[in-house]
Scaffold this motif. Structure first.
Motif, PDB file in Angstrom:
ATOM      1  N   UNK A  49       0.827  -1.205   0.000  1.00 39.49           N
ATOM      2  CA  UNK A  49       0.000   0.000   0.000  1.00 39.49           C
ATOM      3  C   UNK A  49       0.860   1.253   0.000  1.00 39.49           C
ATOM      4  N   UNK A  50       1.968   1.214   0.685  1.00 37.08           N
ATOM      5  CA  UNK A  50       2.888   2.354   0.680  1.00 37.08           C
ATOM      6  C   UNK A  50       3.424   2.593  -0.734  1.00 37.08           C
ATOM      7  N   UNK A  51       3.695   1.511  -1.438  1.00 34.88           N
ATOM      8  CA  UNK A  51       4.150   1.644  -2.827  1.00 34.88           C
ATOM      9  C   UNK A  51       3.035   2.167  -3.728  1.00 34.88           C
ATOM     10  N   UNK A  52       1.790   1.799  -3.394  1.00 38.24           N
ATOM     11  CA  UNK A  52       0.660   2.187  -4.240  1.00 38.24           C
ATOM     12  C   UNK A  52       0.502   1.267  -5.429  1.00 38.24           C
ATOM     13  N   UNK A  53       0.965   0.005  -5.302  1.00 36.46           N
ATOM     14  CA  UNK A  53       0.921  -0.954  -6.395  1.00 36.46           C
ATOM     15  C   UNK A  53      -0.171  -2.000  -6.176  1.00 36.46           C
ATOM     16  N   UNK A  54      -0.667  -2.587  -7.264  1.00 38.81           N
ATOM     17  CA  UNK A  54      -1.465  -3.798  -7.171  1.00 38.81           C
ATOM     18  C   UNK A  54      -0.502  -4.965  -7.003  1.00 38.81           C
ATOM     19  N   UNK A  55      -0.971  -6.133  -6.538  1.00 38.04           N
ATOM     20  CA  UNK A  55      -0.056  -7.276  -6.422  1.00 38.04           C
ATOM     21  C   UNK A  55       0.667  -7.609  -7.727  1.00 38.04           C
ATOM     22  N   UNK A  56      -0.026  -7.680  -8.881  1.00 41.81           N
ATOM     23  CA  UNK A  56       0.700  -7.991 -10.122  1.00 41.81           C
ATOM     24  C   UNK A  56       1.744  -6.945 -10.492  1.00 41.81           C
ATOM     25  N   UNK A  57       1.450  -5.661 -10.215  1.00 42.70           N
ATOM     26  CA  UNK A  57       2.415  -4.599 -10.521  1.00 42.70           C
ATOM     27  C   UNK A  57       3.676  -4.764  -9.685  1.00 42.70           C
ATOM     28  N   UNK A  58       3.503  -5.096  -8.424  1.00 36.78           N
ATOM     29  CA  UNK A  58       4.654  -5.308  -7.538  1.00 36.78           C
ATOM     30  C   UNK A  58       5.480  -6.488  -8.046  1.00 36.78           C
ATOM     31  N   UNK A  90      -2.692 -13.851   2.774  1.00 33.92           N
ATOM     32  CA  UNK A  90      -2.466 -12.953   3.910  1.00 33.92           C
ATOM     33  C   UNK A  90      -3.771 -12.291   4.335  1.00 33.92           C
ATOM     34  N   UNK A  91      -4.551 -11.808   3.357  1.00 31.63           N
ATOM     35  CA  UNK A  91      -5.803 -11.136   3.696  1.00 31.63           C
ATOM     36  C   UNK A  91      -6.813 -12.085   4.331  1.00 31.63           C
ATOM     37  N   UNK A  92      -6.785 -13.349   3.925  1.00 30.41           N
ATOM     38  CA  UNK A  92      -7.704 -14.330   4.497  1.00 30.41           C
ATOM     39  C   UNK A  92      -7.337 -14.690   5.931  1.00 30.41           C
ATOM     40  N   UNK A  93      -6.049 -14.638   6.249  1.00 37.57           N
ATOM     41  CA  UNK A  93      -5.598 -14.975   7.601  1.00 37.57           C
ATOM     42  C   UNK A  93      -4.425 -14.072   7.970  1.00 37.57           C
ATOM     43  N   UNK A 117       5.727 -14.340 -10.501  1.00 34.26           N
ATOM     44  CA  UNK A 117       4.566 -14.352 -11.394  1.00 34.26           C
ATOM     45  C   UNK A 117       3.353 -13.671 -10.764  1.00 34.26           C
ATOM     46  N   UNK A 118       2.425 -13.278 -11.624  1.00 33.89           N
ATOM     47  CA  UNK A 118       1.183 -12.684 -11.136  1.00 33.89           C
ATOM     48  C   UNK A 118       0.429 -13.671 -10.247  1.00 33.89           C
ATOM     49  N   UNK A 119       0.425 -14.936 -10.667  1.00 38.74           N
ATOM     50  CA  UNK A 119      -0.278 -15.942  -9.880  1.00 38.74           C
ATOM     51  C   UNK A 119       0.281 -16.067  -8.473  1.00 38.74           C
ATOM     52  N   UNK A 120       1.607 -16.034  -8.352  1.00 39.05           N
ATOM     53  CA  UNK A 120       2.232 -16.157  -7.035  1.00 39.05           C
ATOM     54  C   UNK A 120       1.877 -14.980  -6.148  1.00 39.05           C
ATOM     55  N   UNK A 121       2.055 -13.766  -6.667  1.00 44.74           N
ATOM     56  CA  UNK A 121       1.859 -12.593  -5.816  1.00 44.74           C
ATOM     57  C   UNK A 121       0.383 -12.383  -5.495  1.00 44.74           C
ATOM     58  N   UNK A 122      -0.510 -12.744  -6.410  1.00 41.97           N
ATOM     59  CA  UNK A 122      -1.943 -12.678  -6.104  1.00 41.97           C
ATOM     60  C   UNK A 122      -2.308 -13.667  -4.998  1.00 41.97           C
ATOM     61  N   UNK A 123      -1.807 -14.883  -5.112  1.00 41.52           N
ATOM     62  CA  UNK A 123      -2.094 -15.916  -4.116  1.00 41.52           C
ATOM     63  C   UNK A 123      -1.543 -15.531  -2.749  1.00 41.52           C
ATOM     64  N   UNK A 124      -0.332 -14.967  -2.743  1.00 42.09           N
ATOM     65  CA  UNK A 124       0.277 -14.523  -1.494  1.00 42.09           C
ATOM     66  C   UNK A 124      -0.573 -13.440  -0.842  1.00 42.09           C
ATOM     67  N   UNK A 125      -0.985 -12.465  -1.643  1.00 45.16           N
ATOM     68  CA  UNK A 125      -1.780 -11.359  -1.112  1.00 45.16           C
ATOM     69  C   UNK A 125      -3.105 -11.867  -0.540  1.00 45.16           C
TER      70      UNK A 125
END
Length: 343
Positions: free
Chosen positions: A85-94, A118-121, A107-115
């Motif tokens: 959030x400090x970066x202001x990026x979406x997960x795929x952009x990061x 984390x949000x789920x737990x 990959x986009x799949x990895x960073x989306x899944x990671x995000x």
């Protein structure tokens, strides 16, 4: 109380379509001020906990050392979301910037899944090892570099994504804002550029549409009507555009229902075109007074209330069978659905 197009004959609609446009407009509702939280919604106290952990691990945002930040993120995974959030990026952009900067394939799949994990737990420590740890280290390293460097020079007609109050001058900006708070005018300006709650709204866009579909399901089930609710991107024989509901089944379609919600008039126009196309399919090779199946539109959102001409097209394409959340209770009695009622 206005007379709705589904209450009169198609001949009556053709005589005065404008009046029925007004009737539908009068009962359109918008829920854009209220959004579902959905699974994975992060409450502010949880987010703030991650913020404080990251602040402590960086000595008040004055020292972004990848090793220290990595240690914080492993113990307090929600701090990864704070960092993004400090970066202001979406997960795929990061992930994309990280792959460019470090050469590590994130990959986009990895960073989306990671995000999402984390949000789920958000308060459960993650088990990082192997490839996952390598990718996380690369993400953290990239974030630390970007937040420390600040904004590079760009052309006068360009705007850099890090040109924000908290990241413009790297560490100096971060530490200043952490200590004194964000100037309100700048906060409002940045919200103006990005729309408040834009990321969350995008993540729950399907849930917004599900509310209308659930209401239709309830109406059909209460009347004991057999129906087939299709899945997104599902292919149904005989339809190049799969409708949301088919009654009684896709093997003998007699009624189709399209459920559409939009707060944007441009998107509304696309949805009207879709409904028009279904109306055309129902008449393919048949006389205009004997369509293959009845087309019903159930709509919501302020987007449909902008262009009168589009609403007129929808009313004509469905031969008046346009319903909103306010008129769903009359859906069965005013359409061919009553022929399939068993309760």
């Amino acid at each position: 109380m206005p007379t709705f197009p589904f209450e009169v004959s198609f001949e009556d609609i053709l005589k005065n379509p404008e009046g029925y446009v007004d009737a539908v407009f009068s009962c359109l509702e918008s829920e854009f001020l209220v959004m579902p939280k959905g699974a994975g919604f992060v409450e502010y106290p949880v987010f703030e906990h991650g913020y404080e952990a990251l602040k402590s691990g960086t000595m008040g945002f004055t020292k972004f050392e990848p090793t220290s930040v990595l240690s914080v993120t492993i113990q307090e995974p929600i701090s990864i979301v704070v960092l993004r959030t400090m970066l202001g990026f979406t997960p795929p952009e990061w992930g994309y910037v990280t792959s460019q900067r470090t050469g590590v394939d994130v990959s986009q799949g990895f960073v989306r899944s990671l995000d999402r994990k984390i949000r789920m737990s958000p308060e459960t420590p993650l088990n990082f090892n192997g490839v996952t740890r390598e990718r996380l280290e690369a993400l953290i390293k990239t974030a630390c570099m970007l937040l420390t460097e600040g904004v590079p020079e760009v052309d006068v007609d360009q705007l850099h994504r890090l040109d924000k109050a908290d990241t413009r001058r790297g560490i100096e900006s971060l530490s200043n804002l952490a200590g004194m708070g964000v100037p309100y005018a700048m906060l409002l300006y940045e919200r103006f550029l990005g729309r408040p709650f834009a990321g969350h709204r995008d993540s729950v866009s399907e849930l917004v549409g599900d509310s209308l579909e659930s209401a239709i399901e309830e109406v059909l089930s209460k009347s004991g009507i057999s129906f087939r609710k299709t899945k997104r991107a599902e292919r149904i024989e005989g339809f190049d555009q799969t409708p949301d509901f088919i009654i009684p089944s896709e093997f003998n379609p007699q009624i189709i229902i399209e459920a559409k919600i939009t707060e944007d008039d441009g998107t509304a126009r696309d949805k009207v075109t879709r409904i028009q196309h279904l109306g055309e399919l129902s008449l393919a090779g048949r006389p205009s007074d004997n369509p293959k199946y009845e087309v019903i539109a159930c709509i919501g959102g302020r987007g449909f209330g902008v262009r009168r001409e589009d609403m007129k097209k929808m009313i004509l394409a469905t031969r008046g069978k346009v319903f909103t959340m306010k008129t769903l209770d009359r859906l069965v009695d005013n359409t061919r659905l009553k022929e399939f009622r068993t309760k």
